[in-house]
Design a protein around this motif. Structure first.
Motif, short mmCIF file in Angstrom:
data_model
loop_
_atom_site.label_atom_id
_atom_site.label_comp_id
_atom_site.label_asym_id
_atom_site.label_seq_id
_atom_site.Cartn_x
_atom_site.Cartn_y
_atom_site.Cartn_z
N THR A 1 0.68 -1.39 -0.06
CA THR A 1 0.13 -0.24 0.15
C THR A 1 0.53 1.19 0.18
O THR A 1 0.61 1.97 -0.15
N ASP A 2 2.07 1.14 -0.69
CA ASP A 2 2.89 2.21 0.05
C ASP A 2 3.16 3.05 -1.77
O ASP A 2 2.78 2.71 -2.48
N GLY A 3 3.19 4.42 -1.41
CA GLY A 3 2.80 4.98 -2.86
C GLY A 3 4.26 5.97 -3.06
O GLY A 3 4.93 5.68 -4.47
N LEU A 4 4.47 7.20 -2.71
CA LEU A 4 5.00 7.99 -2.99
C LEU A 4 6.68 7.83 -2.06
O LEU A 4 7.08 7.34 -1.13
N ILE B 1 -13.66 0.23 -2.78
CA ILE B 1 -13.32 0.90 -3.03
C ILE B 1 -12.69 1.64 -2.15
O ILE B 1 -12.74 2.09 -0.82
N THR C 1 2.51 7.26 5.66
CA THR C 1 1.51 7.27 4.70
C THR C 1 1.43 8.74 4.11
O THR C 1 0.91 8.98 6.00
N ILE C 2 1.34 9.44 3.40
CA ILE C 2 1.19 10.91 3.33
C ILE C 2 -0.13 11.07 3.20
O ILE C 2 -0.59 12.68 3.38
N ASP C 3 -0.54 11.09 1.98
CA ASP C 3 -0.96 11.15 0.93
C ASP C 3 -2.71 10.35 1.20
O ASP C 3 -2.15 9.18 1.49
N VAL C 4 -3.88 10.43 0.78
CA VAL C 4 -4.71 9.37 0.77
C VAL C 4 -4.52 8.71 -0.51
O VAL C 4 -4.27 9.15 -1.99
N ALA C 5 -4.70 7.15 -0.70
CA ALA C 5 -4.49 6.70 -1.53
C ALA C 5 -5.54 5.34 -2.19
O ALA C 5 -6.05 5.68 -1.04
N TYR C 6 -6.18 5.03 -2.99
CA TYR C 6 -6.90 4.44 -3.51
C TYR C 6 -6.74 3.54 -4.05
O TYR C 6 -5.62 3.20 -4.88
N ARG C 7 -7.49 2.30 -4.00
CA ARG C 7 -7.22 1.10 -4.20
C ARG C 7 -8.26 0.32 -3.87
O ARG C 7 -9.43 0.29 -3.81
N ASN D 1 -6.69 15.19 5.45
CA ASN D 1 -7.06 14.43 4.66
C ASN D 1 -7.86 13.29 4.56
O ASN D 1 -8.46 12.12 4.20
#
Lengths: 298, 618
Positions: free
Chosen positions: B65-68, B94, B77-83, B107
């Motif tokens: 689930t890590d993004g940036l 979602i 986790t800094i920002d909202v991620a969508y999965r 956020n």
């Protein structure tokens, strides 16, 4: 009772209408691929019975598969599109190619720069793209309405909060918006939608015998005689297809017998590789998509 | 869909403190439902970040689930991620993965704003934390209907039922106090997989659903049995066709229904619901459609279509709860743009009623709201607009406030109730129009707004210009800041809020005078761009001319005709523009005059602007 595709379609139509209504001069980016094809169809639906109210722009690197260009021109006819083709002609004249500059630098020059120049030249303040959140990890953070700073820079920390169906569409000098109506679609959703709506796609998505060479473990289809073969390298015919289409020297094919949309969907329901695994330009550096996005790539 | 029916698409927000194991829980849910591609699983087996205790070769679910890049470096986790999560039933979830840190409350609110269900993690070893209550409060505030509380890391306390019962009671009690009725508490170990997807053998005392089963229970709000709310997003035109396009917020629309625009009583009958795939007989909440009315009503983007049985009466003052998201604190009296779906209207926050401590739930006295704070405010819009209570509909009761200069979204708001419905204030259209009055006057009415520092020469220029115009037979009036403050605005001081109200009143008076056919010269410091912008928005283009009297501060201080700069220097006048308060010069004034040059030159330039405007003199 609505299914997942109905819900995704309604969300995409909402985003397309919002972009057309709220911005001064929007454009839709058209990459010829399956996602772009779905977007064209959605745009048709969103504004029916009126016409699609914005032009479409293709960033042509001049290294696309020949079949893609033929298909693009068919779509222009079929949807009565106002097509703009944007190419970094200066770089083409300088002989920039995937063979001379490396995948990363080539992509920056021929795609990112050409895209930025195309947007600036026409003064577009909003650009609609077909990116999906399931494609790549940094895209999972992307908004449906994604703000770009002057120079088209993406600043992840400056993204606007997205609540309900309410979008802050205000722009200050130099800011632009990118809209991603397919944000919540998966690759499989796209193909199921293609099947349900009977949409045409480039034949390269379907398996056929094609001349291929193996480069760094990837299957590359030799699409024309500009392909620089290594000494002793002889193209071999293989049954292959593409999951993702880009510039032919940078698009890896997969061995497959899937010759129809039904076959494809069946194959994908059992396949577990993510789609961009076949894009060579993503492979360089752990966070390379994020780095490209910061520079203004889609 | 009626109440309780299960929609194909479910939106979920995942929340919890930084180390509660949220990423691991989501990663496991994704992996065990076949929602993750193989190459990403492979990465999660081989790549390790600092501090990971998962051996290489096993899946570190948190990596899925890590993004940036910045997040991978910091392990947060800094920002909202969508999965996407594929439920075994074929439904789709979602997931909005919201950050846990306090500085990202905004956020969290964003992720909760569209959620049908929240999954909230509690670390069994560390107990319920302040942050847990904060997340619960935000979910309640944002109208999340279902809550699944996962008491995580039970492996660390030997799956103790006593520990679980105590934590479950504490969190469920808090949820009940927030009037959240659909609450599930599940004992889990995200790391080992207990009760996430598979039922655990280590919690024999628990017979409720797993997290995945609880997600399957989620149903949608009964949005399509509510009264119709159809915000018009855009007008679609084709030969012999004019349709109103938008996404239905609540309710159902059928061919033959009689619709009206909120605030108007004229009705149009639905003759067609057009789609590309053929016309429809009916459409429901969430559908993006295009309707044709007979007769065609005068409708624009931002209007709200309703039925006569349950209309939405427009109002221009509202009480709302807001989550402040701007770096700059909320200043009441400031003008913002209020956006609700396709509706955009200038609005002012007229009062902060209280701040809510989102951990204790207590209301506290407050005059400002800062980043990540939540509170109740009063909002006044420039014109009556159709907003519902948020409980009734998120899409017609949820709003954002936008800073007019930076264009940043500075707040999310939930309308609680209208303070003043305008049903009994119906504008009367008089037969003698502005045009008629202007024809009698022989020239157009207009407002010339002179802004500049105290002592810059606004009044001097206004005085000279008025004499000139008067001599040419133009009907004029000067609204001078000092004179207005002696009467109409004598209740106002010089704080930012009072200045905003001062500008608003002067602009409204100027508009009334202009409509009577008068050229109004306003001489007012009006130091803030957003206030002047709000004044400009009252007028049609061309009716409002902003003139900047540009005089260096040193010159104004030198002149000091009213002795104000001396007082400021002595510390007895704290809010003098240019000294104790900022003066924001115009960015797009119609005219800039030098306040140090010859007054007659300035007047000549100004006269040219006023008289050259088409229609001023005929």
């Amino acid at each position: 009772m609505h299914d997942v595709l109905d819900a995704l379609e309604a969300e995409a139509i909402w985003a397309l209408r919002e972009t057309a209504a709220a911005f001064r001069k929007p454009v839709m980016l058209y990459s010829i691929g399956k996602d772009s094809g779905v977007m064209l169809h959605l745009a048709k639906k969103a504004f029916h019975p009126g016409p699609i109210p914005f032009p479409v722009m293709h960033i042509d690197t001049t290294w696309k598969f020949r079949e893609m260009i033929i298909f693009r021109n068919q779509m222009v006819e079929e949807y009565d599109l106002d097509l703009i083709v944007s190419t970094n002609t200066e770089a083409v004249a300088q002989g920039v190619s995937p063979f001379t500059h490396g995948a990363q630098e080539y992509t920056r020059i021929m795609k990112t720069v050409a895209l930025r120049e195309g947007l600036d030249r026409h003064g577009f303040d909003a650009a609609i793209g077909g990116s999906r959140r399931d494609e790549e990890r940094s895209r999972a953070k992307e908004r449906i309405f994604s703000l770009r700073m002057p120079g088209h820079r993406w600043e992840p920390r400056r993204q606007r909060p997205e609540l309900w169906r309410t979008v802050n569409t205000q722009l200050t000098e130099g800011q632009t918006m990118r809209t991603f109506p397919l944000s919540n679609w998966t690759e499989l959703d796209v193909w199921r939608y293609v099947r349900r709506e009977g949409l045409p796609v480039v034949p390269l998505y379907f398996a056929a015998e094609r001349p291929t060479v193996v480069r760094s473990g990837s299957l590359i289809v030799v699409d024309d005689d500009r392909m620089q073969l290594e000494p002793g390298e002889v193209p071999q015919p293989r049954m292959v297809r593409f999951r993702s289409l880009g510039c032919y020297p940078l698009s890896a094919a997969v061995e497959s017998d899937a010759a129809s949309v039904d076959d494809l969907i069946a194959e994908m329901e059992s396949s577990r590789e993510s789609e961009r695994a076949g894009r060579l330009i993503d492979g360089e550096g752990g966070a390379s998509m994020e780095a490209k996005k910061v520079e203004g790539y889609f | 869909m009626s109440e309780g029916q299960k929609a194909a698409l479910v939106r979920m927000v995942a929340c919890g403190s930084v180390d509660d194991g949220k990423s691991t829980l989501i990663g496991r849910l994704l992996a065990q439902t076949d929602s993750v591609p193989d190459d990403q699983l492979h990465m999660a087996r081989t790549v390790r970040r600092a501090g990971s205790i998962v051996p290489v070769g096993e899946v570190d679910f948190s990596l899925l689930t890590d993004g940036l890049e910045a997040e991978r470096e910091q392990g947060i986790t800094i920002d909202v991620a969508y999965r996407h999560l594929l439920l075994p039933s074929g439904r789709r979830v979602i997931i909005a993965d919201a950050p846990g840190h306090e500085q990202y409350t905004r956020n969290m609110a964003v992720a909760a704003s569209t959620a049908d269900v929240a999954v909230l993690l509690v670390d069994a070893g560390r107990g319920v934390k302040r942050q847990t209550f904060r997340h619960l409060t935000i979910c309640a505030l944002m109208g999340v209907r279902h809550v699944i509380i996962a008491i995580n890391k039970l492996d660390a306390v030997d799956f103790s039922r006593t520990v679980y019962d105590e934590l479950a009671g504490s969190v469920a009690g808090a949820a009940a106090r927030l009037e959240m009725s659909r609450v599930r508490v599940v004992p889990v170990s995200a790391l080992d997989g207990d009760n996430v997807v598979d039922r655990s053998t280590r919690t024999p005392w628990y017979d409720g659903p797993t997290v995945l089963e609880a997600l399957e229970e989620t149903d949608h709000a009964d949005e399509d049995v509510r009264p119709l709310r159809f915000p018009v997003q855009t007008i679609l035109r084709a030969p012999d066709f004019r349709g109103l396009a938008g996404t239905i917020a609540t309710g159902t629309v059928r061919v033959g229904d009689r619709l009206q625009v909120a605030g108007h009583s004229t009705e149009g009958r639905v003759v067609r619901i057009a789609t590309h795939g053929g016309d429809l007989e009916s459409a429901a909440a969430g559908d993006a459609v295009c309707v044709e009315l007979e007769p065609d009503l005068d409708v624009a983007r931002g209007d709200l279509l309703t039925t006569g049985e349950d209309p939405c009466v427009p109002a221009d003052r509202f009480a709302a709860d807001v989550v402040w998201m701007g770096e700059e604190p909320l200043a009441h009296g400031r003008s913002y743009l209020l956006v609700c779906g396709p509706l955009t209207v200038p609005a002012t926050v007229t009062a902060v009623r209280h701040r809510r401590d989102v951990e204790s739930g207590r209301e506290e006295a407050a005059r400002v709201l800062s980043l990540n704070e939540v509170g109740r405010v009063e909002i006044a819009t420039d014109r009556p607009v159709p907003l519902d209570a948020y409980e009734r509909s998120r899409h017609t009761g949820g709003l954002v406030l936008v800073d007019r200069v930076s264009a940043d979204t500075v707040a999310a708001g939930m309308v609680r109730f209208a303070l003043r419905r305008s049903a009994n204030v119906v504008q009367h259209d008089y037969a003698v129009s502005r045009d008629a009055r202007e024809r009698l006057a022989g020239h157009r009415g207009k407002v010339v707004w002179l802004t500049g520092l105290s002592g810059s020469g606004k009044s001097t220029i206004a005085d000279a210009a008025e004499r000139n115009l008067h001599a040419q037979g133009v009907r004029t009036f000067v609204l001078d800041g000092d004179n207005v403050r002696a009467g109409l605005n004598k209740d106002l001081g010089f704080t930012a809020e009072d200045r905003a109200e001062n500008v608003r009143r002067v602009a409204e008076v100027a508009k009334l005078m202009m409509q009577s056919g008068v050229v109004v010269l306003v001489a007012l410091v009006s130091p803030f761009r957003s206030d002047r912008r709000a004044a400009r928005d009252l007028f049609d283009p061309g009716d409002f001319l902003e003139v900047f009297v540009d005089t260096p501060l040193e010159v104004c201080q030198e002149r000091d005709s009213k002795g104000l700069y001396a007082k400021a220097a002595a510390g007895t006048l704290p809010n003098l523009s240019g000294v104790g308060q900022d003066y924001e010069p115009p960015l797009q004034a119609e005219l800039t005059l030098s306040g140090t040059g010859d007054v007659s030159d300035s007047v000549a330039t100004l006269m040219a602007l006023v008289l050259d405007e088409p229609g001023t003199t005929e």
